[in-house]
Every structure is written in C-alpha cells, then in structure tokens.
Write a protein that holds these residues in place. Structure first.
Motif, PDB file in Angstrom:
ATOM      1  N   GLU A  25       0.814  -1.217   0.000  1.00 33.38           N
ATOM      2  CA  GLU A  25       0.000   0.000   0.000  1.00 33.38           C
ATOM      3  C   GLU A  25       0.848   1.269   0.000  1.00 33.38           C
ATOM      4  OE1 GLU A  25      -2.464  -3.053   2.374  1.00 33.38           O
ATOM      5  OE2 GLU A  25      -0.364  -2.608   2.058  1.00 33.38           O
ATOM      6  N   GLU A  78     -11.233  -5.034  14.128  1.00 33.54           N
ATOM      7  CA  GLU A  78     -10.122  -4.134  13.827  1.00 33.54           C
ATOM      8  C   GLU A  78      -9.102  -4.786  12.903  1.00 33.54           C
ATOM      9  OE1 GLU A  78     -11.119  -4.830  16.930  1.00 33.54           O
ATOM     10  OE2 GLU A  78     -11.358  -2.976  18.086  1.00 33.54           O
ATOM     11  N   ASP A  81     -10.639  -4.389   9.254  1.00 36.54           N
ATOM     12  CA  ASP A  81     -11.489  -3.225   8.976  1.00 36.54           C
ATOM     13  C   ASP A  81     -11.077  -2.436   7.735  1.00 36.54           C
ATOM     14  OD1 ASP A  81      -9.260  -1.817   9.778  1.00 36.54           O
ATOM     15  OD2 ASP A  81     -10.213  -0.849  11.496  1.00 36.54           O
ATOM     16  N   SER A  83      -8.410  -0.693   7.346  1.00 32.46           N
ATOM     17  CA  SER A  83      -7.503   0.421   7.612  1.00 32.46           C
ATOM     18  C   SER A  83      -6.075  -0.025   7.339  1.00 32.46           C
ATOM     19  CB  SER A  83      -7.644   0.892   9.065  1.00 32.46           C
ATOM     20  OG  SER A  83      -7.134  -0.082   9.942  1.00 32.46           O
ATOM     21  N   PHE A  84      -5.231   0.938   7.172  1.00 36.83           N
ATOM     22  CA  PHE A  84      -3.817   0.670   6.891  1.00 36.83           C
ATOM     23  C   PHE A  84      -3.078   0.577   8.223  1.00 36.83           C
ATOM     24  CE2 PHE A  84       0.368   2.435   5.208  1.00 36.83           C
ATOM     25  CZ  PHE A  84       0.738   1.243   4.614  1.00 36.83           C
ATOM     26  N   THR A  85      -3.447  -0.424   9.023  1.00 41.08           N
ATOM     27  CA  THR A  85      -2.895  -0.589  10.364  1.00 41.08           C
ATOM     28  C   THR A  85      -2.333  -1.994  10.522  1.00 41.08           C
ATOM     29  OG1 THR A  85      -4.540   0.948  11.251  1.00 41.08           O
ATOM     30  CG2 THR A  85      -3.405  -0.461  12.836  1.00 41.08           C
ATOM     31  N   ARG A 108      -0.886  -7.818   9.451  1.00 42.14           N
ATOM     32  CA  ARG A 108      -1.785  -6.889   8.752  1.00 42.14           C
ATOM     33  C   ARG A 108      -2.517  -7.654   7.668  1.00 42.14           C
ATOM     34  NH1 ARG A 108       1.458  -3.308   6.684  1.00 42.14           N
ATOM     35  NH2 ARG A 108       1.160  -3.535   4.472  1.00 42.14           N
ATOM     36  N   GLU A 164      -0.759   5.027  -0.190  1.00 37.45           N
ATOM     37  CA  GLU A 164      -0.175   5.466   1.081  1.00 37.45           C
ATOM     38  C   GLU A 164       1.237   6.000   0.823  1.00 37.45           C
ATOM     39  OE1 GLU A 164      -1.771   5.594   3.939  1.00 37.45           O
ATOM     40  OE2 GLU A 164      -3.561   4.560   3.206  1.00 37.45           O
ATOM     41  N   SER A 168       2.877   1.403   7.422  1.00 36.99           N
ATOM     42  CA  SER A 168       1.641   1.373   8.194  1.00 36.99           C
ATOM     43  C   SER A 168       1.871   1.771   9.652  1.00 36.99           C
ATOM     44  CB  SER A 168       1.027  -0.027   8.155  1.00 36.99           C
ATOM     45  OG  SER A 168       1.877  -0.951   8.800  1.00 36.99           O
TER      46      SER A 168
END
Length: 181
Positions: A25, A78, A81, A83-85, A108, A164, A168
């Motif tokens: 990403e 989470e 979800d 997200s870029f986490t 991830r 991105e 992350s």
C-alpha cells in the motif's frame, strides 16, 4: 539484474524457499514464506537485521493467519477493517518461534492487489519488511532498490505501489497503544 515477475510466478519462487521484493500500500517490501525458517533467516541476513526485531506478516485473508495468531483474536473487527494498520497480537501456540518474540507478532490484512494475489497463490501469509538495509534510510524508488539488492533477491513482483505515502501504523490489539505512527 533481478527478474521481474507477475505474482503467480513470484509465488512459485516463494513456495520453493525464495524471496521477493513487492509493492504494498505504501512501500516496497521484501518477503518470503514465513513457515520456511531458512527463508526468513535469509531475509535477516540480507537486511543485516537484528534477530530480536521481528517482521510483519501480511495476509490477504484473516484465515491465512490461523497458524500464527491466537484464534480467539481472529474475530476482532479491527484486524480486517480495511484500515492501513498493522496489529501486534498474541501468537498462537502453533506459531513458529522464529516469527515472534515475547509471545506476540505483528500482522496486517492487506488490500493491495499484488499482495492479495501473492498470498492467494501461496494459500497463506507472507513476511513483510521494508526493502532496505537495517538502520539505513528507506528508498521508495524501485530502480534504486533493484540496484541495492541485485544478486541478493530472487525476483521483483510487477505492480504499482498503493496510495499510502509511508509504512503502516502499528498498534497493540489488546491496549490500542500506538507503537509506530
């Protein structure tokens, strides 16, 4: 010159113990099959990375992480979800010991199409670490990365970086503490 391959051909190299540079990403990563200890050790050697610093594990599906993550956590929304986490989570008792320390591991679930295709062809996750030498500035130019790692990496996976602009964020799933922003 490092071979540039599509994700299907690159996944065959990874299945056979090789490694690859691939787009994610936000950065180019170096990866291998996390279940092949010698492949993981090779990436530590290539990067000059301290063995106490673990790698992130990427997967296209949460189910690919069931041998790595404590299964009671696989239902946390989470984790998937979108997200870029990256999440630090407790390791499964079946997780290979070379993948985590202190009984935790960073994971991830990605939504990058190249990594998705790699994981789906591997039918599992992939190691992910920045395509740089440890303690060196990260470079996000694939030509420069190719020159740096020529003769050390088996292939480069064709594809574009996501939108991105950095690595992350890393958070602890149990405490929500931000470990890297």
């Amino acid at each position: 010159m490092i071979r540039k391959l599509d994700p299907i051909d690159a996944s065959e190299i990874i299945k056979n113990g090789g490694n690859a540079i691939y787009p994610t990403e936000g950065i180019y990563g170096i990866g291998c099959d996390p279940f092949k200890k010698s492949s993981v050790e090779n990436i530590y050697n290539i990067k000059g990375r301290n063995l106490s610093k673990n790698f992130i594990i990427l997967a296209s599906k949460i189910s690919y992480l069931n041998r790595i993550v404590d299964n009671t956590l696989l239902e946390h929304k989470e984790l998937v979800d979108g997200s870029f986490t990256t999440w630090v989570v407790p390791m499964s008792k079946d997780c290979p010991p070379w993948l985590g320390t202190n009984k935790s591991i960073a994971i991830r679930v990605t939504n990058h199409p190249v990594v998705d295709e790699l994981c789906d062809n591997l039918n599992g996750p992939i190691i992910s670490t920045r395509a740089n030498y440890s303690n060196q500035q990260y470079i996000n130019n694939i030509t420069t990365i190719e020159n740096i790692f020529d003769g050390k990496i088996d292939c480069i996976v064709k594809g574009a970086l996501g939108s991105e602009k950095k690595s992350s964020m890393i958070k602890d799933i149990l405490t929500s503490e931000i470990l890297r922003y």
